[in-house]
Design a protein around this motif. Structure first.
Motif, PDB file in Angstrom:
ATOM      1  N   LEU A 234       0.780  -1.235  -0.024  1.00  0.00           N
ATOM      2  CA  LEU A 234      -0.090  -0.166  -0.030  1.00  0.00           C
ATOM      3  C   LEU A 234       0.946   1.108  -0.079  1.00  0.00           C
ATOM      4  O   LEU A 234       1.749   1.271   0.993  1.00  0.00           O
ATOM      5  N   ASP A 235       0.616   2.027  -0.767  1.00  0.00           N
ATOM      6  CA  ASP A 235       1.386   3.172  -1.264  1.00  0.00           C
ATOM      7  C   ASP A 235       1.320   4.522  -0.425  1.00  0.00           C
ATOM      8  O   ASP A 235       1.885   5.607  -0.346  1.00  0.00           O
ATOM      9  N   GLU A 236      -0.090   4.601   0.216  1.00  0.00           N
ATOM     10  CA  GLU A 236      -0.656   5.671   0.974  1.00  0.00           C
ATOM     11  C   GLU A 236      -1.526   5.531   2.076  1.00  0.00           C
ATOM     12  O   GLU A 236      -1.813   4.467   2.246  1.00  0.00           O
ATOM     13  N   GLY A 237      -1.734   6.681   2.812  1.00  0.00           N
ATOM     14  CA  GLY A 237      -2.660   6.319   3.939  1.00  0.00           C
ATOM     15  C   GLY A 237      -1.909   6.059   5.302  1.00  0.00           C
ATOM     16  O   GLY A 237      -0.646   5.566   5.247  1.00  0.00           O
ATOM     17  N   PRO A 238      -2.883   5.807   6.496  1.00  0.00           N
ATOM     18  CA  PRO A 238      -2.145   5.200   7.670  1.00  0.00           C
ATOM     19  C   PRO A 238      -1.585   3.882   7.571  1.00  0.00           C
ATOM     20  O   PRO A 238      -0.637   3.743   8.536  1.00  0.00           O
ATOM     21  N   ASP A 239      -1.891   2.973   6.712  1.00  0.00           N
ATOM     22  CA  ASP A 239      -1.601   1.649   6.583  1.00  0.00           C
ATOM     23  C   ASP A 239      -0.255   1.425   5.575  1.00  0.00           C
ATOM     24  O   ASP A 239       0.048   0.472   5.010  1.00  0.00           O
ATOM     25  N   ARG A 240       0.229   2.538   5.139  1.00  0.00           N
ATOM     26  CA  ARG A 240       1.220   2.789   3.924  1.00  0.00           C
ATOM     27  C   ARG A 240       2.294   1.757   4.709  1.00  0.00           C
ATOM     28  O   ARG A 240       3.079   1.766   5.582  1.00  0.00           O
ATOM     29  N   GLY A 241       2.797   0.684   3.455  1.00  0.00           N
ATOM     30  CA  GLY A 241       3.797  -0.222   3.676  1.00  0.00           C
ATOM     31  C   GLY A 241       3.288  -1.485   4.048  1.00  0.00           C
ATOM     32  O   GLY A 241       4.043  -2.392   4.009  1.00  0.00           O
ATOM     33  N   ALA A 242       2.202  -1.257   4.460  1.00  0.00           N
ATOM     34  CA  ALA A 242       1.495  -2.844   4.427  1.00  0.00           C
ATOM     35  C   ALA A 242       1.284  -3.679   3.235  1.00  0.00           C
ATOM     36  O   ALA A 242       1.145  -3.021   2.285  1.00  0.00           O
ATOM     37  N   ILE A 266       2.413  -8.695   5.187  1.00  0.00           N
ATOM     38  CA  ILE A 266       3.220  -8.210   5.806  1.00  0.00           C
ATOM     39  C   ILE A 266       2.632  -6.664   6.209  1.00  0.00           C
ATOM     40  O   ILE A 266       1.976  -6.111   5.762  1.00  0.00           O
ATOM     41  N   ALA A 267       2.914  -6.559   7.833  1.00  0.00           N
ATOM     42  CA  ALA A 267       2.375  -5.454   8.430  1.00  0.00           C
ATOM     43  C   ALA A 267       3.123  -4.234   8.172  1.00  0.00           C
ATOM     44  O   ALA A 267       4.112  -4.276   7.775  1.00  0.00           O
ATOM     45  N   ALA A 268       2.405  -3.065   8.249  1.00  0.00           N
ATOM     46  CA  ALA A 268       3.011  -1.746   7.893  1.00  0.00           C
ATOM     47  C   ALA A 268       4.418  -1.624   8.773  1.00  0.00           C
ATOM     48  O   ALA A 268       5.231  -1.008   8.547  1.00  0.00           O
ATOM     49  N   SER A 269       4.380  -2.294   9.965  1.00  0.00           N
ATOM     50  CA  SER A 269       5.559  -2.267  11.115  1.00  0.00           C
ATOM     51  C   SER A 269       6.549  -3.134  10.870  1.00  0.00           C
ATOM     52  O   SER A 269       7.628  -2.963  11.486  1.00  0.00           O
ATOM     53  N   ASP A 270       6.174  -4.220  10.149  1.00  0.00           N
ATOM     54  CA  ASP A 270       7.390  -5.017   9.714  1.00  0.00           C
ATOM     55  C   ASP A 270       8.487  -4.645   9.263  1.00  0.00           C
ATOM     56  O   ASP A 270       8.429  -3.621   8.195  1.00  0.00           O
TER      57      ASP A 270
END
Length: 278
Positions: A234-242, A266-270
């Motif tokens: 995901l490229d945008e928003g609060p979950d960017r990186g998930a 894959i979680a955004a925090s990983d």
């Protein structure tokens, strides 16, 4: 005690009882409010997970449709941007042939994949991987067999080939925090002794082919039986990186054109290894 004294005592008891009941009811009210709020937040979290899953499933379906409907070759590593209700999802195709196979690679290459993922003791962990996948109980140099696992209170090694990358979590001494990174560099699907450097993620490529200039992966025309991977993030928003790592086998059957072999969230925090998604 006089009658008036008894009346005052009764009124006092009634007042205490009323106050106590008020406190109890207030407590129940507060607990009920917290329960409602907690339930709302929980449901919101569930809805958010559902929304993300729907976004990745949409991107997955559209990316596969694009590949199936095009006649020109695909380019591994090139990104496609797909708009979803949860935001834009970046989709990149990758080949398992560019990853280190847990069941076929020698310990030197296993150690390089572990080094790319940030392991502090890559050689020792590579030996433990060997002992996990071989059929005997002989301990490799710095490796680990059943007795070591028993002393650590863990189930013994499988003594068979890895069925999935998730089994890395069961290796004795494996740092759990590096697993999201490590999974970007390994596979159980290629059965190659060495990965193709032109298909490897940049950080791994620089370790397995040091000093060699970066080479662009050649265009690939996909066909029946090919195994291909999708990296979606995901490229945008609060979950960017998930994101999701998916692995697909093309079947050639118009009714069921692919078989999903892996779907790893894959979680955004990983932590994502440097160069794994470029």
């Amino acid at each position: 005690m006089t009658r008036s004294q008894r009346q005052r005592a009764d009124r006092g008891s009634a007042l205490i009882t009323a106050v106590a009941m008020t406190v109890v009811l207030a407590t129940f009210a507060v607990l009920s409010i917290h329960l409602v709020l907690d339930t709302a937040f929980f449901q919101q979290g569930v809805r958010e997970e559902d929304r993300l899953d729907a976004a990745f499933q949409t991107a997955f379906a559209l990316a596969l449709h694009e590949v199936a409907s095009r006649s020109d070759p695909i380019q591994y590593g090139d990104a496609t941007r797909i708009e979803t209700d949860a935001g834009a999802v970046s989709v990149r195709w990758f080949s398992p042939d560019g990853r280190v196979d847990l069941n076929a690679a020698p310990p030197t290459l296993l150690a390089l994949a572990l080094q790319a993922a940030g392991a502090d003791a890559p050689d020792r962990l590579a030996s433990a991987i060997l002992d996990w996948r071989d059929a005997d109980d002989l301990v490799s140099n710095h490796g680990a067999e059943a007795q070591a696992y028993l002393r650590a209170g863990l189930p013994p090694p499988a003594n068979r080939p890895f069925a999935s990358e998730d089994e890395l979590a069961d290796i004795l001494g494996m740092p759990q925090q590096i697993l999201p990174c490590l999974k970007t560099y390994v596979t159980v699907s290629s059965w190659r002794e060495a990965p193709d450097p032109t298909l490897a993620p940049p950080r791994l490529r620089h370790l397995i082919a040091p000093g060699q200039p970066d080479a662009t992966a050649p265009p690939v025309t996909l066909g029946t039986g090919d195994l291909i991977g999708l990296d979606m993030s995901l490229d945008e928003g609060p979950d960017r990186g998930a994101g999701v790592w998916a692995l697909v086998r093309l079947t050639g059957d118009p009714q069921a054109p692919y078989r999903l072999q892996a779907w790893d969230r894959i979680a955004a925090s990983d932590p994502i290894c440097n160069g794994a998604r470029s």
